[in-house]
Design a protein around this motif. Structure first.
Motif, PDB file in Angstrom:
ATOM      1  N   VAL A   1       7.212  -3.406   4.381  1.00 29.85           N
ATOM      2  CA  VAL A   1       5.842  -3.544   3.897  1.00 29.85           C
ATOM      3  C   VAL A   1       5.000  -2.407   4.457  1.00 29.85           C
ATOM      4  O   VAL A   1       4.838  -2.285   5.671  1.00 29.85           O
ATOM      5  CB  VAL A   1       5.252  -4.913   4.297  1.00 29.85           C
ATOM      6  CG1 VAL A   1       3.820  -5.036   3.787  1.00 29.85           C
ATOM      7  CG2 VAL A   1       6.116  -6.054   3.763  1.00 29.85           C
ATOM      8  N   LEU A   2       4.479  -1.572   3.561  1.00 31.54           N
ATOM      9  CA  LEU A   2       3.622  -0.453   3.959  1.00 31.54           C
ATOM     10  C   LEU A   2       2.166  -0.887   4.062  1.00 31.54           C
ATOM     11  O   LEU A   2       1.415  -0.393   4.891  1.00 31.54           O
ATOM     12  CB  LEU A   2       3.739   0.695   2.951  1.00 31.54           C
ATOM     13  CG  LEU A   2       5.144   1.244   2.720  1.00 31.54           C
ATOM     14  CD1 LEU A   2       5.111   2.306   1.627  1.00 31.54           C
ATOM     15  CD2 LEU A   2       5.745   1.788   4.006  1.00 31.54           C
ATOM     16  N   LYS A   3       1.781  -1.804   3.181  1.00 26.02           N
ATOM     17  CA  LYS A   3       0.414  -2.336   3.160  1.00 26.02           C
ATOM     18  C   LYS A   3       0.498  -3.800   2.763  1.00 26.02           C
ATOM     19  O   LYS A   3       1.131  -4.142   1.765  1.00 26.02           O
ATOM     20  CB  LYS A   3      -0.452  -1.566   2.158  1.00 26.02           C
ATOM     21  CG  LYS A   3      -1.885  -2.037   2.103  1.00 26.02           C
ATOM     22  CD  LYS A   3      -2.676  -1.239   1.088  1.00 26.02           C
ATOM     23  CE  LYS A   3      -4.082  -1.825   0.963  1.00 26.02           C
ATOM     24  NZ  LYS A   3      -4.762  -1.258  -0.206  1.00 26.02           N
ATOM     25  N   GLY A   4      -0.094  -4.661   3.548  1.00 31.13           N
ATOM     26  CA  GLY A   4       0.000  -6.088   3.308  1.00 31.13           C
ATOM     27  C   GLY A   4      -0.915  -6.587   2.198  1.00 31.13           C
ATOM     28  O   GLY A   4      -1.715  -5.851   1.648  1.00 31.13           O
ATOM     29  N   GLY A   5      -0.775  -7.880   1.892  1.00 30.63           N
ATOM     30  CA  GLY A   5      -1.616  -8.529   0.886  1.00 30.63           C
ATOM     31  C   GLY A   5      -0.954  -9.789   0.362  1.00 30.63           C
ATOM     32  O   GLY A   5       0.213 -10.064   0.657  1.00 30.63           O
ATOM     33  N   ARG A   6      -1.706 -10.551  -0.400  1.00 30.31           N
ATOM     34  CA  ARG A   6      -1.187 -11.779  -1.005  1.00 30.31           C
ATOM     35  C   ARG A   6      -0.562 -11.437  -2.355  1.00 30.31           C
ATOM     36  O   ARG A   6      -1.139 -10.689  -3.147  1.00 30.31           O
ATOM     37  CB  ARG A   6      -2.311 -12.791  -1.214  1.00 30.31           C
ATOM     38  CG  ARG A   6      -1.825 -14.098  -1.865  1.00 30.31           C
ATOM     39  CD  ARG A   6      -2.974 -15.075  -2.086  1.00 30.31           C
ATOM     40  NE  ARG A   6      -3.540 -15.527  -0.848  1.00 30.31           N
ATOM     41  CZ  ARG A   6      -3.098 -16.568  -0.135  1.00 30.31           C
ATOM     42  NH1 ARG A   6      -2.057 -17.262  -0.554  1.00 30.31           N
ATOM     43  NH2 ARG A   6      -3.673 -16.910   0.998  1.00 30.31           N
ATOM     44  N   ILE A   7       0.639 -12.018  -2.591  1.00 28.35           N
ATOM     45  CA  ILE A   7       1.279 -11.864  -3.894  1.00 28.35           C
ATOM     46  C   ILE A   7       1.630 -13.249  -4.421  1.00 28.35           C
ATOM     47  O   ILE A   7       1.826 -14.179  -3.650  1.00 28.35           O
ATOM     48  CB  ILE A   7       2.516 -10.933  -3.845  1.00 28.35           C
ATOM     49  CG1 ILE A   7       3.620 -11.503  -2.943  1.00 28.35           C
ATOM     50  CG2 ILE A   7       2.107  -9.537  -3.395  1.00 28.35           C
ATOM     51  CD1 ILE A   7       4.923 -10.713  -2.987  1.00 28.35           C
TER      52      ILE A   7
END
Length: 149
Positions: free
Chosen positions: A129-135
């Motif tokens: 993961v290079l940049k997090g977030g909700r999927i």
């Protein structure tokens, strides 16, 4: 190239079936929060295509769920194991990178026991993961190669 997420799966313990969930949170340089495979290494998230799953005997497929394939993210119709290492993956605000294609299939592999094949180790990919977030299930996925200047 574009696709979408058909299933998200996590497990609290390695070597067990993953449970299907409707969304997950990706944490930068860690993986999926709550998944046993997360950590500061190159195989933070696993991904498999429905094209690979379709290779399993139809009768066996009737008794399986997406979580049984031990991949965190199941994508629709993209033959992901043919993409080169370094391919970037964008899902909403999150960004990942393919770091490994396939892995050795242990003799007592859960997927092999359930399906008779080692499909995930052979055709699954691993990402960091290079940049997090909700999927979420249903989200669009964009696969792209970062151009070198």
């Amino acid at each position: 190239m574009k696709s979408y997420i058909v299933s998200l799966n996590i497990s609290e313990k390695r070597g067990t079936r993953k449970n299907e969930v409707s969304n997950v949170i990706l944490k930068e340089n860690w993986g999926i929060i709550g998944d046993a495979h997360a950590g500061n290494w190159h195989r933070q998230v696993s991904m498999l295509s429905t094209k690979s799953i379709e290779k399993i005997d139809k009768e066996k497929l009737k008794t399986l769920s997406y979580g049984d394939f031990a991949a965190n993210i199941i994508v629709k119709d993209v033959i992901i194991h043919t993409l080169p290492i370094g391919t970037k993956v964008k899902i909403n605000d999150a960004e990942l990178e393919i770091t490994q294609i396939g892995k050795a299939c242990e003799k007592d592999n859960l997927v092999r026991r359930l399906t008779g094949k080692c499909i995930t180790p052979e055709e699954g990919v691993f990402l960091k993961v290079l940049k997090g977030g909700r999927i979420n299930v249903g989200d669009e996925i964009i696969f792209y190669a970062e151009e070198k200047i």
